[in-house]
Design an enzyme around this catalytic site. Sequence first.
Site, PDB file in Angstrom:
ATOM      1  N   CYS A 381      27.940  39.710  34.654  1.00  0.00           N
ATOM      2  CA  CYS A 381      28.900  40.670  34.128  1.00  0.00           C
ATOM      3  C   CYS A 381      29.377  41.618  35.237  1.00  0.00           C
ATOM      4  O   CYS A 381      30.167  41.207  36.082  1.00  0.00           O
ATOM      5  CB  CYS A 381      28.299  41.400  32.926  1.00  0.00           C
ATOM      6  N   HIS A 507      26.424  37.220  29.689  1.00  0.00           N
ATOM      7  CA  HIS A 507      25.002  37.507  29.943  1.00  0.00           C
ATOM      8  C   HIS A 507      24.134  36.294  29.588  1.00  0.00           C
ATOM      9  O   HIS A 507      23.569  36.233  28.501  1.00  0.00           O
ATOM     10  CB  HIS A 507      24.563  38.717  29.115  1.00  0.00           C
ATOM     11  N   GLU A 509      21.284  35.624  30.462  1.00  0.00           N
ATOM     12  CA  GLU A 509      19.856  35.956  30.328  1.00  0.00           C
ATOM     13  C   GLU A 509      19.391  36.004  28.870  1.00  0.00           C
ATOM     14  O   GLU A 509      18.222  35.760  28.578  1.00  0.00           O
ATOM     15  CB  GLU A 509      19.535  37.286  31.032  1.00  0.00           C
TER      16      GLU A 509
HETATM   17  N1  GLN Z   1      31.165  47.810  32.932  1.00  0.00           N
HETATM   18  C1  GLN Z   1      31.681  46.491  32.965  1.00  0.00           C
HETATM   19  C2  GLN Z   1      32.628  46.211  31.816  1.00  0.00           C
HETATM   20  O1  GLN Z   1      32.620  46.924  30.833  1.00  0.00           O
HETATM   21  C3  GLN Z   1      30.559  45.472  32.972  1.00  0.00           C
HETATM   22  C4  GLN Z   1      29.751  45.474  31.718  1.00  0.00           C
HETATM   23  C5  GLN Z   1      28.428  44.754  31.870  1.00  0.00           C
HETATM   24  O2  GLN Z   1      27.969  44.518  32.972  1.00  0.00           O
HETATM   25  N2  GLN Z   1      27.801  44.435  30.774  1.00  0.00           N
HETATM   26  O3  GLN Z   1      33.404  45.311  31.860  1.00  0.00           O
END
Ligand code: GLN
Length: 551
Positions: A381, A507, A509
């Site tokens: 992300c 994600h 994970e």
């Molecule tokens: N802050 C970034 C976004 O909102 C990444 C979010 C994250 O890593 N979960 O796109």
Amino acid sequence: MPTKYIFVTGGVVSSIGKGICVASIGRILKSQGLSVTVIKLDPYLNVDPGTMSPYQHGEVFVTKDGGETDLDLGHYERFIDVELTRDSNVTAGQTYLELITRERRGDFLGGTIQTVPHLTNEIKDRLVSLAEKSNADVVVVEVGGTVGDIEGLPFLEAIRQMRNTVGRNHVFYMHLTLLPYISASEELKTKPTQHSVKELRSIGIQPDALVCRSDADITPGIREKLSLFCDVATEAVFPMPTVNNVYEVPLVMDYFGVGRCLSESLGLNGQTQLDEWSSLVDQMNGATGTVPIAVVGKYVEYPDSYMSVREALRHAASSCGLRADVRWVHSEAIERDGPDAHLADVSGIVVPGGFGSRGVEGMIDTSRYARSKHVPYLGLCLGMQVMVIDWARDVTGLKHANSSELDPDCEHPVIDIMHGQRAITDLGGTMRLGHYPCRPQSNTRTSDAYSRAEIRERHRHRYEVNNTYRECLEASGMVMSGLSPDGELVEATEVPDHPFMVGVQFHPEFQSRPNRPHPLFSALIEQAQQTVREGRQLPFRRAGGWSFSAD
Ligand code: GLN
């Protein structure tokens, strides 16, 4: 068979592993051939953990339907190998919000709304509705907090009432406590447990079993004493010693007879079968080598913030016969000291998710370091977004590239909120959340890892790769290795001519399991292991797809 409910409460102190205990009960029952679901009741007034600080609350675990939930749901999914939904996490805030919304709408026709029966009914309805929706044989209910907390009372009252609501043969109350060890007198003390059970009984709940955490041996004498004072059968006083590896907990609990006790008390007729689980634990514990992996983030002082990332690394390493030596590196330390000071001796790097601008330049430096030094890298992300920013600045030549989250007025917002998502500006439940499909593009590391035409992964973010810059990023060599089925959103990116540098907008994970490591984490560990064997600085080339050999 009517659904059975197992209620797990906590006493004496918090943080003694109630979530792992509940997850382990789930594993044991599933191994008996039963279908199991789990629900966590959290007594705090926040509506969900989505906007809570990682320092206070640890990781926000995202369910496939986009629920932002407590990290214990991660334990449940990993141990029981189930996919839960937002219905498996109820906070007191949600129940009050629901009730007050209905009151404002006039649903109660001016009647007085009370904790009993209205709030307790709301709580019970959620338990019963989860049982119905999931069609589970057994619902394991974790009551967050510790008995004696004021805010937990409505939940305890609701689970007390459940005995009559669903019938007393269908409920089981288990109480988890701590037996402190007094080194001066070399003894374990039972008094705090006695007091905690007394407190529980004063609100009408007589525990059917006790699970006693302790760092010292619990003798038969102590079990008998607890049995006498707490009115629990001696065979239902289960020791829960501290173990090195949390995945051993189902084995330990079963060794002491938890599976048999639950089965007999609830008439489940089950036979616990943990052979496969046991081999899995043996494999983890028997790992001979280690693979050092840095996780570069901004909440690293509190690794619970990255619980699922750490577990995914453990799963992947274990399947390669290795132990993941996870090094927590603060991204602000990278800003201060430079990447070499902290990353010179690791074989792989993960930059996990995050929000806000603090420490992000350190993550961008980390990405540059991994790229130029050929260190295997997985960006999750935000970890992918910093990879794109680094590439845009350093390779594409957009010196002032950034994300509009980090610098709203930046000249080149290569990461931005995409058209159609502009309305999303509030905090709390306003992100792209939960499962979305992604198509790995052929001849990429991403598609090699997945070996599937379409995958579904969990999201939690507001920003995306800005399509305005896609062409120039690609022209300078960045590989867009995963796209949404309509091709509109970049879901994964890769750096070419590198052993493994993959960033994903989602994600992965959250979908890793001890018996089914996530393919991207496995690919990272395999490359990291190769890097250890072959030395860091080998030049790699792309030849006939992605195969690597030294020039
Ligand atoms: N802050 C970034 C976004 O909102 C990444 C979010 C994250 O890593 N979960 O796109």
